[in-house]
Design a protein around this motif. Structure first.
Motif, PDB file in Angstrom:
ATOM      1  N   THR A 226       0.762  -1.081   0.045  1.00 42.97           N
ATOM      2  CA  THR A 226       0.010   0.131  -0.051  1.00 42.97           C
ATOM      3  C   THR A 226       0.792   1.096  -0.013  1.00 42.97           C
ATOM      4  N   MET A 227       0.201   2.398  -0.196  1.00 44.28           N
ATOM      5  CA  MET A 227       0.935   3.842  -0.003  1.00 44.28           C
ATOM      6  C   MET A 227      -0.223   4.698   0.634  1.00 44.28           C
ATOM      7  N   LEU A 228       0.057   5.410   1.795  1.00 47.73           N
ATOM      8  CA  LEU A 228      -0.863   6.246   2.157  1.00 47.73           C
ATOM      9  C   LEU A 228      -0.508   7.698   1.549  1.00 47.73           C
ATOM     10  N   TYR A 229      -1.542   8.360   1.167  1.00 46.05           N
ATOM     11  CA  TYR A 229      -1.296   9.448   0.340  1.00 46.05           C
ATOM     12  C   TYR A 229      -2.408  10.822   0.636  1.00 46.05           C
ATOM     13  N   GLY A 230      -1.736  11.936   0.257  1.00 48.06           N
ATOM     14  CA  GLY A 230      -3.017  12.814   0.526  1.00 48.06           C
ATOM     15  C   GLY A 230      -2.628  13.430   2.006  1.00 48.06           C
ATOM     16  N   HIS A 231      -1.569  13.407   2.535  1.00 46.60           N
ATOM     17  CA  HIS A 231      -1.202  14.017   3.889  1.00 46.60           C
ATOM     18  C   HIS A 231      -0.286  15.299   3.835  1.00 46.60           C
ATOM     19  N   GLU A 269      -4.939  13.666  15.131  1.00 45.60           N
ATOM     20  CA  GLU A 269      -4.194  14.596  15.672  1.00 45.60           C
ATOM     21  C   GLU A 269      -3.890  15.407  14.329  1.00 45.60           C
ATOM     22  N   LEU A 270      -3.289  14.398  13.156  1.00 45.56           N
ATOM     23  CA  LEU A 270      -2.808  15.213  12.072  1.00 45.56           C
ATOM     24  C   LEU A 270      -3.687  16.011  11.395  1.00 45.56           C
ATOM     25  N   GLY A 271      -4.862  15.418  11.354  1.00 42.79           N
ATOM     26  CA  GLY A 271      -6.049  16.365  10.540  1.00 42.79           C
ATOM     27  C   GLY A 271      -6.324  17.693  11.386  1.00 42.79           C
ATOM     28  N   ARG A 272      -6.093  17.754  12.591  1.00 42.21           N
ATOM     29  CA  ARG A 272      -6.488  18.943  13.359  1.00 42.21           C
ATOM     30  C   ARG A 272      -5.212  19.862  13.206  1.00 42.21           C
ATOM     31  N   GLN A 273      -3.829  19.337  13.114  1.00 41.47           N
ATOM     32  CA  GLN A 273      -2.720  20.120  12.826  1.00 41.47           C
ATOM     33  C   GLN A 273      -2.877  20.596  11.447  1.00 41.47           C
ATOM     34  N   LEU A 274      -3.371  20.112  10.497  1.00 38.57           N
ATOM     35  CA  LEU A 274      -3.401  20.579   9.199  1.00 38.57           C
ATOM     36  C   LEU A 274      -4.715  21.461   8.896  1.00 38.57           C
ATOM     37  N   GLY A 275      -5.617  21.294   9.853  1.00 43.80           N
ATOM     38  CA  GLY A 275      -6.734  22.197   9.732  1.00 43.80           C
ATOM     39  C   GLY A 275      -7.881  21.487   8.533  1.00 43.80           C
ATOM     40  N   ARG A 276      -7.785  20.241   8.575  1.00 40.39           N
ATOM     41  CA  ARG A 276      -8.834  19.501   7.365  1.00 40.39           C
ATOM     42  C   ARG A 276      -9.839  18.728   8.059  1.00 40.39           C
ATOM     43  N   GLN A 277     -10.885  18.728   7.276  1.00 35.21           N
ATOM     44  CA  GLN A 277     -12.038  18.074   7.670  1.00 35.21           C
ATOM     45  C   GLN A 277     -12.750  17.321   6.577  1.00 35.21           C
ATOM     46  N   GLY A 278     -13.436  16.231   6.742  1.00 29.54           N
ATOM     47  CA  GLY A 278     -14.105  15.445   5.620  1.00 29.54           C
ATOM     48  C   GLY A 278     -12.850  14.718   5.012  1.00 29.54           C
TER      49      GLY A 278
END
Length: 384
Positions: A226-231, A269-278
């Motif tokens: 796999t590869m996790l992407y989009g962060h 936590e990463l989503g909160r740091q990046l200010g992203r939702q959804g």
């Protein structure tokens, strides 16, 4: 392979030399991979990926009748894997570890013989060592001898080896003897050391992830990747990740499929740091990443879109972008739904068939080694 497409259909002239290499069957370089990611011509990249896939797999799209089982969410990396919303500390609210009776209750759906694969992954639980999993696997094999066990990521294998003071190979042998059939591909995230330091500081490194899969392949245990992407990764990080997978596949031939995994920002936590939702990725990026996987990983036959991560509709569209597999029925998925996935936790056979036929492709159920079990013949899809 007889790959055919019209180069004149590509609007981005920077893709022309890459297209010529694809038509000749030449291997793409890292710079080629980067150019594919950077190109604004999504349809051009898709045209090439679709042509390569059709040359290799025809109009057939496969899926598995599978069920996910997540036996524990207790994880020592709870505080350092900041992209995860699933893990819990041992005494934290919501923490769980299945007993064998609970594992069997979860697996009961397979009693009627329709489920052919258990996909088993969970947290790095200090109380879930080698005996816990060998008992689980032998029990499942006794109760459901017809079901394939695809279980434990490379990260989990290395964790068991560490707490048991064993080698990766010895752990794999013990698990194989207990009933393990193949390894899933999770835990790879993105191999870049700088990226891992940001999103998963203490997690198994990229080279060691490759090392565990190399050890598995040497024992005849096939695996996915796999590869996790989009962060926080760059396009170059993605291409270098793909290159490491391609290199190991050259060496061992042990990978069955490549599955890009879209990052979800909710509940971590990463989503909160990046200010992203959804959702963190776009449909454009999801399709492009799958298509680049098809073109760059020339030694992989199977590229999978995991509909839970990117929605069934986008997975259907991905069938025109180099994808030939749509995961499976799943039954009940927990890890991605812990970080906000709004997709169903499972999909019926009829829904999968409608999805594939709607893309004018031929649906086929496969086993865990990608052998066709049955084809749902559709002459209209075959003609298309």
């Amino acid at each position: 392979m007889d790959v055919r497409f019209d180069i004149d259909a590509l609007s981005d002239r920077a893709l022309r030399p890459i297209a010529e290499r694809v038509l000749r069957g030449d291997r793409l370089s890292l710079d080629d991979g980067l150019a594919l990611f950077e190109s604004p011509d999504l349809l051009g990249v898709g045209i090439m990926a679709d042509a390569v896939n059709r040359a290799r797999n025809g109009a057939t799209v496969t899926f598995a009748s599978n069920q996910h089982i997540n036996p524990t969410n207790v994880c020592v990396l709870r505080k350092t894997c900041v992209f995860c919303g699933y893990a819990r500390l041992p005494k934290e609210e919501g923490a769980y570890r299945y007993t064998m009776d609970q594992v069997l209750a979860e697996a009961e759906n397979a009693r009627d013989g329709h489920i052919r694969e258990f996909h088993i992954v969970g947290g790095l639980d200090m109380q879930a060592g080698l005996e816990y999993y060998t008992t689980m696997f032998s029990t499942l094999k006794r109760e459901f001898p017809h079901v394939h066990l695809k279980a434990l990521t490379a990260v989990e294998i290395a964790h068991i080896a560490r707490i048991e003071k064993m080698s990766w190979t010895d752990v794999l042998v013990a698990l194989r003897d207990a009933g393990l059939d193949t390894l899933p591909g999770g835990g790879a995230e993105t191999f870049s050391a700088a990226v891992r330091e940001r999103i998963a500081e203490k997690k198994l490194g990229g080279a060691d992830f490759i090392g565990v899969h190399r050890a598995a392949h040497a024992l005849g245990i096939r695996s996915n990747c796999t590869m996790l992407y989009g962060h926080v990764e760059s396009f170059r990080d993605r291409v270098e990740h793909l290159a490491m997978l391609r290199d190991l596949q050259d060496e061992t031939g042990g990978f069955l499929a490549f599955i890009p995994l879209a990052y979800h920002p909710d509940g971590n936590e990463l989503g909160r740091q990046l200010g992203r939702q959804g959702t963190s990725t776009t449909g454009f990026d999801d399709l492009r990443t799958l298509a680049v996987g098809r073109l760059f990983l020339d030694n992989f036959r199977h590229i999978k879109s995991h509909w839970i991560m990117v929605t069934p509709a986008l997975s259907q569209a991905s069938l025109a972008f180099g994808v030939n597999d749509l995961e499976g029925t799943v039954v009940r998925e927990k890890i991605y739904h812990a970080v906000g996935a709004q997709t169903p936790q499972g999909m019926s056979l009829d829904a999968l068939l409608r999805l594939i036929r709607g893309a004018k492709r031929i649906p086929a159920e496969r086993d865990s080694f990608y052998n066709i079990v049955r084809t749902f013949d559709d002459t209209a899809a075959a003609a298309a």
